[in-house]
Motif scaffolding. Structure first.
Motif, PDB file in Angstrom:
ATOM      1  N   VAL A 120       0.840  -1.209   0.000  1.00  0.00           N
ATOM      2  CA  VAL A 120       0.000   0.000   0.000  1.00  0.00           C
ATOM      3  C   VAL A 120       0.874   1.258   0.000  1.00  0.00           C
ATOM      4  O   VAL A 120       0.583   2.231  -0.706  1.00  0.00           O
ATOM      5  N   ALA A 121       1.943   1.245   0.787  1.00  0.00           N
ATOM      6  CA  ALA A 121       2.841   2.402   0.853  1.00  0.00           C
ATOM      7  C   ALA A 121       3.505   2.667  -0.493  1.00  0.00           C
ATOM      8  O   ALA A 121       3.721   3.829  -0.867  1.00  0.00           O
ATOM      9  N   ALA A 122       3.821   1.612  -1.235  1.00  0.00           N
ATOM     10  CA  ALA A 122       4.440   1.783  -2.557  1.00  0.00           C
ATOM     11  C   ALA A 122       3.501   2.523  -3.503  1.00  0.00           C
ATOM     12  O   ALA A 122       3.925   3.424  -4.250  1.00  0.00           O
ATOM     13  N   GLU A 123       2.218   2.174  -3.473  1.00  0.00           N
ATOM     14  CA  GLU A 123       1.243   2.871  -4.322  1.00  0.00           C
ATOM     15  C   GLU A 123       1.099   4.325  -3.887  1.00  0.00           C
ATOM     16  O   GLU A 123       0.933   5.218  -4.713  1.00  0.00           O
ATOM     17  N   PHE A 124       1.146   4.563  -2.587  1.00  0.00           N
ATOM     18  CA  PHE A 124       1.069   5.927  -2.062  1.00  0.00           C
ATOM     19  C   PHE A 124       2.243   6.758  -2.583  1.00  0.00           C
ATOM     20  O   PHE A 124       2.080   7.901  -3.021  1.00  0.00           O
ATOM     21  N   ILE A 125       3.444   6.196  -2.524  1.00  0.00           N
ATOM     22  CA  ILE A 125       4.653   6.900  -2.984  1.00  0.00           C
ATOM     23  C   ILE A 125       4.563   7.203  -4.478  1.00  0.00           C
ATOM     24  O   ILE A 125       4.898   8.313  -4.917  1.00  0.00           O
ATOM     25  N   LYS A 126       4.098   6.245  -5.269  1.00  0.00           N
ATOM     26  CA  LYS A 126       3.970   6.449  -6.720  1.00  0.00           C
ATOM     27  C   LYS A 126       2.980   7.571  -7.038  1.00  0.00           C
ATOM     28  O   LYS A 126       3.098   8.232  -8.069  1.00  0.00           O
ATOM     29  N   GLY A 127       2.006   7.757  -6.145  1.00  0.00           N
ATOM     30  CA  GLY A 127       0.996   8.788  -6.368  1.00  0.00           C
ATOM     31  C   GLY A 127       1.406  10.167  -5.893  1.00  0.00           C
ATOM     32  O   GLY A 127       0.595  11.087  -5.920  1.00  0.00           O
ATOM     33  N   ARG A 128       2.660  10.330  -5.438  1.00  0.00           N
ATOM     34  CA  ARG A 128       3.138  11.641  -4.967  1.00  0.00           C
ATOM     35  C   ARG A 128       4.368  12.062  -5.783  1.00  0.00           C
ATOM     36  O   ARG A 128       5.475  12.219  -5.252  1.00  0.00           O
ATOM     37  N   PRO A 129       4.213  12.281  -7.093  1.00  0.00           N
ATOM     38  CA  PRO A 129       5.371  12.575  -7.950  1.00  0.00           C
ATOM     39  C   PRO A 129       6.030  13.919  -7.662  1.00  0.00           C
ATOM     40  O   PRO A 129       7.198  14.117  -7.994  1.00  0.00           O
ATOM     41  N   THR A 146      15.903   5.933   4.471  1.00  0.00           N
ATOM     42  CA  THR A 146      16.139   6.806   3.320  1.00  0.00           C
ATOM     43  C   THR A 146      15.846   8.248   3.720  1.00  0.00           C
ATOM     44  O   THR A 146      14.743   8.545   4.177  1.00  0.00           O
ATOM     45  N   PRO A 147      16.804   9.171   3.571  1.00  0.00           N
ATOM     46  CA  PRO A 147      16.515  10.598   3.821  1.00  0.00           C
ATOM     47  C   PRO A 147      15.470  11.091   2.819  1.00  0.00           C
ATOM     48  O   PRO A 147      15.251  10.464   1.774  1.00  0.00           O
ATOM     49  N   ILE A 148      14.826  12.221   3.121  1.00  0.00           N
ATOM     50  CA  ILE A 148      13.822  12.730   2.188  1.00  0.00           C
ATOM     51  C   ILE A 148      14.462  13.036   0.840  1.00  0.00           C
ATOM     52  O   ILE A 148      15.500  13.692   0.758  1.00  0.00           O
ATOM     53  N   THR A 149      13.843  12.539  -0.209  1.00  0.00           N
ATOM     54  CA  THR A 149      14.373  12.707  -1.555  1.00  0.00           C
ATOM     55  C   THR A 149      13.226  12.736  -2.557  1.00  0.00           C
ATOM     56  O   THR A 149      12.146  12.183  -2.303  1.00  0.00           O
ATOM     57  N   SER A 150      13.463  13.377  -3.684  1.00  0.00           N
ATOM     58  CA  SER A 150      12.455  13.406  -4.752  1.00  0.00           C
ATOM     59  C   SER A 150      12.620  12.230  -5.701  1.00  0.00           C
ATOM     60  O   SER A 150      11.809  12.041  -6.605  1.00  0.00           O
ATOM     61  N   ASP A 151      13.679  11.425  -5.503  1.00  0.00           N
ATOM     62  CA  ASP A 151      13.923  10.259  -6.356  1.00  0.00           C
ATOM     63  C   ASP A 151      13.080   9.091  -5.856  1.00  0.00           C
ATOM     64  O   ASP A 151      13.452   8.378  -4.923  1.00  0.00           O
ATOM     65  N   LYS A 152      11.922   8.903  -6.493  1.00  0.00           N
ATOM     66  CA  LYS A 152      10.995   7.860  -6.037  1.00  0.00           C
ATOM     67  C   LYS A 152      11.549   6.457  -6.249  1.00  0.00           C
ATOM     68  O   LYS A 152      11.177   5.529  -5.527  1.00  0.00           O
ATOM     69  N   ALA A 153      12.428   6.272  -7.220  1.00  0.00           N
ATOM     70  CA  ALA A 153      13.006   4.949  -7.456  1.00  0.00           C
ATOM     71  C   ALA A 153      13.815   4.498  -6.242  1.00  0.00           C
ATOM     72  O   ALA A 153      13.753   3.332  -5.835  1.00  0.00           O
ATOM     73  N   ILE A 154      14.563   5.427  -5.651  1.00  0.00           N
ATOM     74  CA  ILE A 154      15.356   5.105  -4.455  1.00  0.00           C
ATOM     75  C   ILE A 154      14.443   4.759  -3.286  1.00  0.00           C
ATOM     76  O   ILE A 154      14.663   3.779  -2.562  1.00  0.00           O
ATOM     77  N   VAL A 155      13.390   5.566  -3.106  1.00  0.00           N
ATOM     78  CA  VAL A 155      12.468   5.343  -1.982  1.00  0.00           C
ATOM     79  C   VAL A 155      11.763   3.991  -2.134  1.00  0.00           C
ATOM     80  O   VAL A 155      11.653   3.219  -1.168  1.00  0.00           O
ATOM     81  N   LEU A 156      11.307   3.685  -3.338  1.00  0.00           N
ATOM     82  CA  LEU A 156      10.599   2.424  -3.571  1.00  0.00           C
ATOM     83  C   LEU A 156      11.531   1.226  -3.376  1.00  0.00           C
ATOM     84  O   LEU A 156      11.116   0.190  -2.844  1.00  0.00           O
ATOM     85  N   ARG A 157      12.769   1.377  -3.820  1.00  0.00           N
ATOM     86  CA  ARG A 157      13.728   0.285  -3.634  1.00  0.00           C
ATOM     87  C   ARG A 157      14.005   0.062  -2.146  1.00  0.00           C
ATOM     88  O   ARG A 157      14.067  -1.081  -1.677  1.00  0.00           O
ATOM     89  N   SER A 158      14.163   1.159  -1.405  1.00  0.00           N
ATOM     90  CA  SER A 158      14.407   1.055   0.041  1.00  0.00           C
ATOM     91  C   SER A 158      13.205   0.447   0.755  1.00  0.00           C
ATOM     92  O   SER A 158      13.358  -0.366   1.676  1.00  0.00           O
ATOM     93  N   LEU A 159      12.001   0.838   0.336  1.00  0.00           N
ATOM     94  CA  LEU A 159      10.783   0.288   0.942  1.00  0.00           C
ATOM     95  C   LEU A 159      10.714  -1.220   0.716  1.00  0.00           C
ATOM     96  O   LEU A 159      10.356  -1.987   1.619  1.00  0.00           O
ATOM     97  N   LYS A 160      11.061  -1.641  -0.487  1.00  0.00           N
ATOM     98  CA  LYS A 160      11.025  -3.067  -0.821  1.00  0.00           C
ATOM     99  C   LYS A 160      12.000  -3.862   0.041  1.00  0.00           C
ATOM    100  O   LYS A 160      11.757  -5.028   0.376  1.00  0.00           O
TER     101      LYS A 160
END
Length: 334
Positions: A120-129, A146-160
């Motif tokens: 669910v969090a991954a979908e939330f992140i994808k919806g906040r471009p 993960t520090p705050i970043t605009s790079d969603k690929a990094i955040v999604l990878r870290s979440l996974k």
């Protein structure tokens, strides 16, 4: 040339109804202007076949086509090239503080609480471009994933990559998780700062009291949304680790300090939610997504290109051709 044409004055196409009337008028006029001569015999007359008299109606056709083209021209055909530019006028910095204690492996959500949350969090992140997002994970202690970043690929990878591990001290340090998230956001220059704090237990460890962390959030103008994760009643949860390293599961009473989570949310201007199943968890993140909207300003630029000039020139050429034919080839017949 006429791809993507639109007409500014479409209502003027009603004038095309005049064309059938002009045709009827021409037929009527032609009959009245045609002279008849009755004679008893054609003997003594030389008969010649000429194509010019038969082609004299071409002049009327040229004038009729020119009229239709002119009506189309005054309807203002044009093409429009629309370009858009978006500008984010209000960015939001978000930190998601996620409980990774052993109880997050409980199977009251499918396949377990932690995996359900990650999906669910991954979908939330994808919806906040347009927002910056960071991750904090905590159990008995907390650290920044993960520090705050605009790079969603990094955040999604870290979440996974987030999973239960024995490296982090056991327990549930809500105050530590919240305090670490506040520390990531306190120096942010964003107009809006938000923490989404999720836990399935009670605060039972850590050096920072959750209420103290709440005060720090208020001082830094950070809004906290809290989520209590777990079904009501009993849940199939890890109770021991077997010799082979796998968990032994048993029925355990779900314990969530809802009063604390409600207080944290209320003090910081956020909201408390309770997720008892996968669907409810999805709805909660969807509601938070609606509550925290990034303001985006859209500018549209219209470039109009007029297309009537070609039609006017075409109509003029047809009328000129009609006059030329009328006073040359058809001069003796019209």
């Amino acid at each position: 040339m006429f791809e993507g044409i639109q007409f500014l004055n479409k209502e003027l196409f009603w004038l095309l109804l005049l064309l059938p009337l002009v045709i009827l008028w021409y037929i009527f006029k032609h009959k009245k202007q045609t002279a008849e001569l009755n004679i008893s015999s054609l003997k003594g007359f030389k008969i010649t076949n000429s194509w010019l008299p038969k082609m004299k109606h071409v002049l009327f056709c040229l004038r009729l086509i020119a009229l239709g083209v002119l009506i189309t021209a005054i309807a203002r055909p044009q093409t429009v090239d629309v370009s858009t530019k978006t500008k984010t006028t209000k960015g939001i910095d978000i930190v998601m503080a996620i409980d990774v204690s052993a109880s997050m492996l409980a199977k009251d959500l499918s396949p377990n609480r932690l995996e359900a949350l990650k999906k669910v969090a991954a979908e939330f992140i994808k919806g906040r471009p347009n927002d910056r997002i960071g991750l904090v994970e905590y159990a008995g202690e907390a650290y920044t994933k993960t520090p705050i970043t605009s790079d969603k690929a990094i955040v999604l990878r870290s979440l996974k990559e987030i999973r239960y591990n024995t490296i982090i001290e056991g327990g549930t340090a809500i105050g530590m998780g919240l305090g670490t998230a506040v520390n990531r956001l306190k120096d942010s220059k964003a107009n809006s700062k938000v923490i989404i704090l999720l836990t399935d237990g009670v605060n039972n460890s850590g050096a920072i009291d959750p209420k103290t962390a709440s005060v720090l959030a208020v001082d830094s103008e950070i809004k906290v949304y809290t989520i209590g994760l777990g079904t009501n009643g009993m849940a199939l949860s890890p109770v021991a680790i077997l010799a082979n390293g796998n968990f032994q599961y048993g029925r355990v009473q779900v314990e969530i300090d809802e009063e604390l989570l409600k207080e944290i949310a209320e003090v910081t201007g956020g909201k408390y939610f309770r997720a008892t199943n996968n669907k409810k968890l999805e709805e909660i993140y969807s509601e938070i997504n609606k509550l925290e909207k990034t303001e985006i300003e859209e500018f549209k630029f219209y470039n109009y290109e007029e297309k009537y000039r070609f039609l006017v020139l075409l109509a003029g050429a047809l009328l000129l051709l009609e006059l030329l034919l009328r006073f040359t080839f058809f001069r003796s017949f019209v």
